[in-house]
Motif scaffolding. Sequence first.
Motif, PDB file in Angstrom:
ATOM      1  N   PHE A 299       0.800  -1.212   0.000  1.00  0.00           N
ATOM      2  CA  PHE A 299       0.000   0.000   0.000  1.00  0.00           C
ATOM      3  C   PHE A 299       0.833   1.262   0.000  1.00  0.00           C
ATOM      4  O   PHE A 299       0.359   2.325  -0.347  1.00  0.00           O
ATOM      5  CB  PHE A 299      -0.951  -0.007   1.203  1.00  0.00           C
ATOM      6  N   ASN A 300       2.066   1.137   0.398  1.00  0.00           N
ATOM      7  CA  ASN A 300       2.907   2.329   0.386  1.00  0.00           C
ATOM      8  C   ASN A 300       3.993   2.191  -0.652  1.00  0.00           C
ATOM      9  O   ASN A 300       5.166   2.447  -0.424  1.00  0.00           O
ATOM     10  CB  ASN A 300       3.506   2.551   1.767  1.00  0.00           C
ATOM     11  N   TYR A 301       3.513   1.748  -1.771  1.00  0.00           N
ATOM     12  CA  TYR A 301       4.370   1.470  -2.903  1.00  0.00           C
ATOM     13  C   TYR A 301       5.348   2.601  -3.176  1.00  0.00           C
ATOM     14  O   TYR A 301       6.557   2.400  -3.275  1.00  0.00           O
ATOM     15  CB  TYR A 301       3.442   1.255  -4.082  1.00  0.00           C
TER      16      TYR A 301
ATOM     17  N   GLN B 284      -4.061   6.655   0.100  1.00  0.00           N
ATOM     18  CA  GLN B 284      -4.439   5.582  -0.810  1.00  0.00           C
ATOM     19  C   GLN B 284      -5.953   5.411  -0.755  1.00  0.00           C
ATOM     20  O   GLN B 284      -6.527   5.409   0.316  1.00  0.00           O
ATOM     21  CB  GLN B 284      -3.789   4.257  -0.409  1.00  0.00           C
ATOM     22  N   SER B 285      -6.546   5.245  -1.890  1.00  0.00           N
ATOM     23  CA  SER B 285      -8.006   5.160  -1.910  1.00  0.00           C
ATOM     24  C   SER B 285      -8.469   3.738  -1.651  1.00  0.00           C
ATOM     25  O   SER B 285      -7.694   2.791  -1.678  1.00  0.00           O
ATOM     26  CB  SER B 285      -8.530   5.603  -3.265  1.00  0.00           C
ATOM     27  N   LYS B 286      -9.752   3.644  -1.418  1.00  0.00           N
ATOM     28  CA  LYS B 286     -10.337   2.331  -1.174  1.00  0.00           C
ATOM     29  C   LYS B 286     -10.257   1.471  -2.429  1.00  0.00           C
ATOM     30  O   LYS B 286     -10.066   0.266  -2.352  1.00  0.00           O
ATOM     31  CB  LYS B 286     -11.797   2.527  -0.753  1.00  0.00           C
ATOM     32  N   GLU B 287     -10.382   2.137  -3.558  1.00  0.00           N
ATOM     33  CA  GLU B 287     -10.348   1.383  -4.822  1.00  0.00           C
ATOM     34  C   GLU B 287      -9.038   0.625  -4.974  1.00  0.00           C
ATOM     35  O   GLU B 287      -9.015  -0.543  -5.333  1.00  0.00           O
ATOM     36  CB  GLU B 287     -10.480   2.343  -6.009  1.00  0.00           C
TER      37      GLU B 287
ATOM     38  N   ASP C 216      -8.921  -2.241  -2.719  1.00  0.00           N
ATOM     39  CA  ASP C 216      -9.719  -3.363  -3.227  1.00  0.00           C
ATOM     40  C   ASP C 216      -9.003  -4.092  -4.349  1.00  0.00           C
ATOM     41  O   ASP C 216      -9.034  -5.327  -4.414  1.00  0.00           O
ATOM     42  CB  ASP C 216     -11.073  -2.858  -3.745  1.00  0.00           C
ATOM     43  N   LEU C 217      -8.366  -3.294  -5.169  1.00  0.00           N
ATOM     44  CA  LEU C 217      -7.651  -3.904  -6.293  1.00  0.00           C
ATOM     45  C   LEU C 217      -6.576  -4.857  -5.782  1.00  0.00           C
ATOM     46  O   LEU C 217      -6.507  -6.024  -6.188  1.00  0.00           O
ATOM     47  CB  LEU C 217      -7.005  -2.806  -7.148  1.00  0.00           C
ATOM     48  N   VAL C 218      -5.783  -4.348  -4.850  1.00  0.00           N
ATOM     49  CA  VAL C 218      -4.698  -5.172  -4.318  1.00  0.00           C
ATOM     50  C   VAL C 218      -5.257  -6.426  -3.670  1.00  0.00           C
ATOM     51  O   VAL C 218      -4.732  -7.529  -3.848  1.00  0.00           O
ATOM     52  CB  VAL C 218      -3.872  -4.356  -3.303  1.00  0.00           C
TER      53      VAL C 218
END
Lengths: 166, 959
Positions: free
Chosen positions: A110-112, B9-12, B15-17
């Motif tokens: 998430f913290n790419y 970072q968005s929820k989208e 969700d994708l990850v």
Amino acid sequence: MIKAVMVMNTQGKTRLAKFYEYLPVEKQQELIRGVFAVLCSRAENVSNFIDAESIFGPDSRLVYKHFATLYFVFVFDSSENELAVLDLIQVFVETLDRCFKNVCELDVVFNYSKVHTILDEMIFGGQVVETSSSEIMKAVEEISKLEAASNAITLIPKSASGWRSR
Amino acid sequence: MGSQGGFYQSKEFLDLVKSIGEARSKAEEDRIVLGEIDTLKRRISDPDIPKRKMKEYIIRLVYVEMLGHDASFGYIHAVKMTHDDSLLVKRTGYLAVTLFLNEDHDLIILIVNTIQKDLKSDNYLVACAALNAVCKLINEETIPAVLPQVVELLAHPKEAVRKKATMALHRFYQKSPSSVSHLVSNFRKRLCDNDPGVMGATLCPLFELITIDVNSYKDLVMSFVSILKQVTERRLPKAYDYHQMPAPFIQIKLLKILALLGSGDKQASENMYTVVGDIFRKCDSSSNIGNAVLYECICCVSSIYPNPKLLESAADAISRFLKSDSHNLKYMGIDALGRLIKISPEIAEQHQLAVIDCLEDPDDTLKRKTFELLYKMTKSTNVEVIVDRMIDYMISINDNHYKTEIASRCVELAEQFAPSNQWFIQTMNKVFAHAGDLVNTKVAHNLMRLIAEGFGEDDDTADSQLRSSAVESYLHILGEPKLPSVFLQVICWVLGEYGTADGRYSASYITGKLCDVAEAYSDDETVKAYAVTALMKIYAIEIAAGRKVDMLPECQSLMEEFLASHSTDLQQRAYELQAVIGLDAHAVESIMPSDASCEDIEVDKALSFLNGYIEDSIEKGAQPYIPESERSGMLNISNFRNQDHHEASSHGLRFEAYELPKQTLQSRIPPASLASTELVPVSEPMYVRESYQTTIVPSASSDAGSTELKLRLDGVQKKWGRQTHSPATSTSSSTSQKTVNGITQVDGSNTSNSRTRETYDSRKQHVEITPEKQKLAASLFGGSSKSEKKPATGHKIPKPSSHVVEKSHARKSSMEIASEKKASFQQPPDLLDFGEPTVKSAAPSVDPFKELEGLLEPTTQFASAENHGSTAAATKSPDMMGLYTETPAGIYDKDDSDILSGLSNPPVTNMFGGTTSTQVAQSSKGPNLKDALEKDALVRQMGVTPSSPNPNLFKDLFG
């Protein structure tokens, strides 16, 4: 010189891939798959070094380290020392850990962009430029701070900020 | 979770990850990613999306591309982001751009301007981001556009910027050394930077520069030494400590540089001894990084001018590595051992058991490293064991890349050290049978030549023995299914040349076998061609011997098939065979003399043997031949051909004007090389492939180049001369290269998925009983294991006379071997031995003493020299002072005086001199005695008593 840095999980999903010499996307994928195939066939309690010439061409070595669900892989040439690169991975992971407090796979996902920032502070154009975890942290924190500040500024009408930065 | 970074970072994205993480198959993952790409494509082109959203899209795009999907539709948006004013957005843009684009991408032109601007930015982070992009995106052509800004940044107040600017400059140097050659001195300047981070980073470019040209950096030796000294004395900021080691990464880089600078330079090396010795002592060998530094020290010691004391420390460190449980350390130990044995070969013997353990280790990496070590320490005494091991391993693996490598190593070792012809043939058979398609075809030709020429110069019986043993083994091997093509070619050739030579096999038997080969491998044209030629040779020999030839029915049907073959080569060979069979014995003897494969063939280029025929014809009224250059009517046509020829050979565009036809004509065809030039234009496309003709083409053209026309066609002529040369040579080799490429490409595809089985295999080996291992050790480290027991019986015991006799005998036989070898190849210097390699290894019972003496002598000299030095220390020290003050040591100014006083203190050097001399004296006696006792005990444990030497070892030496 360091040729590539990869982070992948134990299922073979790439979490981070950075090649210091340009390669087309397909080639990158092929290499990553090749590396993963070798990694998963390695037993426990063996060395962390792999002769990578069959994957990356002549004069390339590979050092990997396994943390929880992630493999950290560095590929480099004979100008680096294997044991030292192993510790470089350690520095990288320690820095991630400091940055994210108990780093786990999801933090990396998430913290790419932040992981990239950290890596860029350590390795620059394929050369190791910084090996002190605290120095890296300092730089990254400063970047975050300034980025946050500049972000706030962008909320002000665009013309004003445009004028400022000139 | 994960939000501490503060990056939005968005929820989208989340969700994708998540959905990708949960995808159960690659197809499902692809579907999800393709959906994401669709979404991004739609949204990203929306003209007014908020910047923050845009940033996230770009990150998602990077993510998608990392998963291996094409994201090129968004590149332009990433480029646009770099123009943005917001730091966050700009940095994201740069990140994406560096990941997406390469230096030759079309979009780069849109970024260069931004980079230029950003390099001048007040905000240092902007400059850093731009520098980052510079490294990845600037190519040779665009370097001048950003170079001034980068150079300016070398003096930036922020150390992070200086560091990156230095590295960017280094990158430019890598890409195009000429463009920054005037700026190389900047690296030296940065070495004196106040910030240790910048200094450390500067070591990278300096290391590379020194690798390229050592001599221009010799003056920096003292600076590097003093920096290293300061580092080890913990004068760098605490932040650089890593696991209680002071700046280990910087130490490693410095040691690497010193290793380069000290290589083969006694004076430079002497300056390094103290500091390297200090590191050996201070290094903490319990941590990984400590061992990394130790390893680098060993590398350095083995590279610089040897110092006995340091070598001893290095040997100690290696034995610690090898004794460790960690595979990593064992690996490093094996590697270090491989480096050190070049200087002091005797240290290998202490570690023989450790090395054998590594050889049988399940860890593949370690095993390969060990094979590399064995490869380095092969000599004629242990070549059999080592090559056998290598072949066993080669058979067990599926990794074609490594298989090729190890096969070529086996071949190389076998060619260099083969103890007997028999063994050589057998070894080659094994290599070919298991890795035949992977070895270079040159190896096959070498083997054929070797069999044809034999080892001995005038020993015909040995040669014919070699040949008949080869024939016999090949006939045996032919029974096996699926042999590699290259190997079959060798077999066919040998059977054709020597199949019936010793009279043991009849012609019909051999021809039957050859027909079988041609039928069994009917899809391999080359093998069939070899088989047909072999058949022709056998029949020729039969006819020449006056025997009646009757073709086997299968052979006849085969010939009929080949006569109608689609391959013109095969057809031609078949017709030739048919023609040869119809000739009488005398004619056959002169076209195919037996066993003449090594005779030189002289080509009569002028075709002088046709002179009589021509004269006859002219007498009968035929037109005499007019050389092409003298024929007036055909000028234009032949000139056209010449042009054509040039066109074909130079593939690029030509920018020069075409010259006048007449001139080329005269220069092109000098009457001297008539026959050859005649051939070229007519049948060029066919003959270029054959080696004779290609050699003629360049010679003709270079002849042409050297004729009178120099004045007018200066530039053109030079260019042409080179162009016609290079294509000609490349075509002759291109076919073989192509096949090699083809093979290696195949290699790549099925490299993986073999490890597991192999680990099992090796595990099985691991259970091997120890006596066997001991035996292996003895045979691997042959010469040395003998020396183990000798010292125990005492130094001064006179050698029994029988030994001497044996020795001289051994020496003689080994000399014979040596001379035999000399016939076929130049023996390269043996890395492991001091002097004449074969002699020494053949007489292992005596030589260790010589070695010891050899070792003692220099050390005593050294000691006495040191003693002299210590008495003269007072006179010496000012010199050293001078050296230190002369160095550009302004690095850590405040510390300078400290170092100076510390280093050049007369008492210190004095003490050092004294200690070395005593320690050296001890070292040459003490440990050896102890070692000897230990080894003796070990040998007794193994059950190998000194009186019964290892049978394996001596069988080949004396038998």
